[in-house]
Each structure stands twice: as structure tokens, then as C-alpha cells.
Design a protein around this motif. Structure first.
Motif, PDB file in Angstrom:
ATOM      1  N   ARG A 239       3.038   5.956  -3.417  1.00 51.83           N
ATOM      2  CA  ARG A 239       3.785   7.005  -3.697  1.00 51.83           C
ATOM      3  C   ARG A 239       3.959   7.172  -5.582  1.00 51.83           C
ATOM      4  O   ARG A 239       4.700   8.301  -6.136  1.00 51.83           O
ATOM      5  CB  ARG A 239       4.938   6.650  -3.461  1.00 51.83           C
TER       6      ARG A 239
ATOM      7  N   LYS B 129       0.825  -1.187   0.043  1.00 50.45           N
ATOM      8  CA  LYS B 129       0.012  -0.057   0.046  1.00 50.45           C
ATOM      9  C   LYS B 129       0.817   1.376  -0.152  1.00 50.45           C
ATOM     10  O   LYS B 129       0.770   2.137  -0.675  1.00 50.45           O
ATOM     11  CB  LYS B 129      -0.953   0.074   1.179  1.00 50.45           C
ATOM     12  N   GLN B 130       1.931   0.967   0.700  1.00 54.72           N
ATOM     13  CA  GLN B 130       2.814   2.376   0.850  1.00 54.72           C
ATOM     14  C   GLN B 130       3.532   2.515  -0.395  1.00 54.72           C
ATOM     15  O   GLN B 130       3.730   3.865  -0.751  1.00 54.72           O
ATOM     16  CB  GLN B 130       3.685   2.346   2.151  1.00 54.72           C
TER      17      GLN B 130
END
Length: 187
Positions: free
Chosen positions: A32, A27-28
């Protein structure tokens, strides 16, 4: 950080199911990304909507049909339209997605107010989509309607009149009469 280097989305989907920490890492890394391209991948509504939902910083989205048979339908576009990034997208390509109609395109476009470039060539959209685009995308600079045979001159004229920043329209392969092109040139 490691997941930023994992390019294939199928791999990201598989990795995200290993454990909670890996799911968070995926998810992170997606959050981005500025652009996502599903070209060349066999994607479906579920996996595409999930990945787009994770990509908070997304500016460019390419969900074009590939030789592998992208299976995106109106339901997938509907689910993607609720992603937080949709209002910030500047470019969307839905080229060749034969499983989508006005229903899905209108839903997605109605939330994409920052859109500057749109490719919906090779789809079965009609003037209904063009009306939605004209009303929802005032920043539109280019649109590809390649081989959209259900589009008429009325829809194109409406689009051109409403989108004052429009610089490029690709209507190759459409069934438009010559007087429509002449009318577009006068605008």
C-alpha cells in the motif's frame, strides 16, 4: 493493519520472519505504500530488493547513502529493476551510492519509464547512464548530477535534447567547461 505503523524497515524484515501470517501482513502493508525511504538505515542489496519487490503501489523511492553506510551495489539495482512497481516510479534518489555504476543505473532506469525526478548525485556514473536516462525517461522533469565528475558535456547535451520536459539540472561539482553551460542555456 498493524504493520502499516511499523516504520523501520529493519523491524519489518524481522517481523516478517516470525511466521507465515506475519510475513503476509508485512507484504500487504508494503504493497500500500506510495513512497519508501531507506535514508538513515543500513540496507544491503538483499533486503532492499525484497522490500521494493513487495511495494506494488510505490511512486517514490529513496535509497540514498546515509551515515550508516548503505551497501547497495549494481547487483541490488539489477534485482530491484524486476520489481513490479519500477515502471510506475515517478521519483528515484540514489544520492551518494558509491557502490553503483552505469551497469546498475542503466538496468534500473531502462524499466522506469514514468520517472519525473532522478537524483544520482555523488555516484560514479558516466555518459552511458545519461544516454539510458534520455532514451528511457521521456517524462523527466528534474535530475541531480551533483559531483558526477565522469559526466561530460556530450552526455548532458544528449539528455537535454531528448528530454523535452526537463526543467531542472543540478550539475554542481561536475567538471564541465563554461561553453557547455552556455550550450545548455541555448537549448
Amino acid at each position: 493493519f498493524l504493520f502499516v505503523f511499523v516504520i523501520p524497515f529493519v523491524c519489518l524484515l524481522r517481523v516478517s520472519s516470525v511466521c507465515k501470517k506475519w510475513k503476509l501482513g508485512v507484504k500487504q502493508s508494503l504493497a500500500r505504500r506510495k513512497n519508501l525511504s531507506f535514508a538513515g538505515w543500513k540496507m544491503d542489496d538483499d533486503s532492499t530488493a525484497r522490500l521494493v519487490g513487495y511495494a506494488y503501489s510505490l511512486k517514490e523511492l529513496e535509497i540514498s547513502r546515509s551515515r550508516w553506510g548503505c551497501q547497495i551495489t549494481d547487483n541490488g539495482l539489477y534485482r530491484m529493476s524486476f520489481a513490479k512497481c519500477i515502471s510506475n516510479l515517478t521519483s528515484i534518489s540514489l544520492w551518494g551510492l558509491t557502490g553503483i555504476t552505469d551497469k546498475g543505473v542503466v538496468q534500473l532506469i531502462s524499466r522506469a519509464s514514468s520517472l519525473q525526478h532522478l537524483n544520482i548525485g555523488g555516484t560514479f556514473i558516466t555518459d552511458e547512464s545519461l544516454y539510458a536516462i534520455a532514451n528511457s525517461c521521456p517524462q523527466l522533469k528534474s535530475i541531480v548530477l551533483w559531483s558526477c565528475r565522469q559526466v561530460t558535456g556530450n552526455g548532458l547535451l544528449f539528455l537535454v535534447n531528448k528530454c523535452g520536459r526537463l526543467e531542472s539540472i543540478n550539475v554542481w561539482g561536475t567538471r564541465l567547461p563554461l561553453d557547455c553551460f552556455i550550450g545548455l542555456l541555448t537549448i
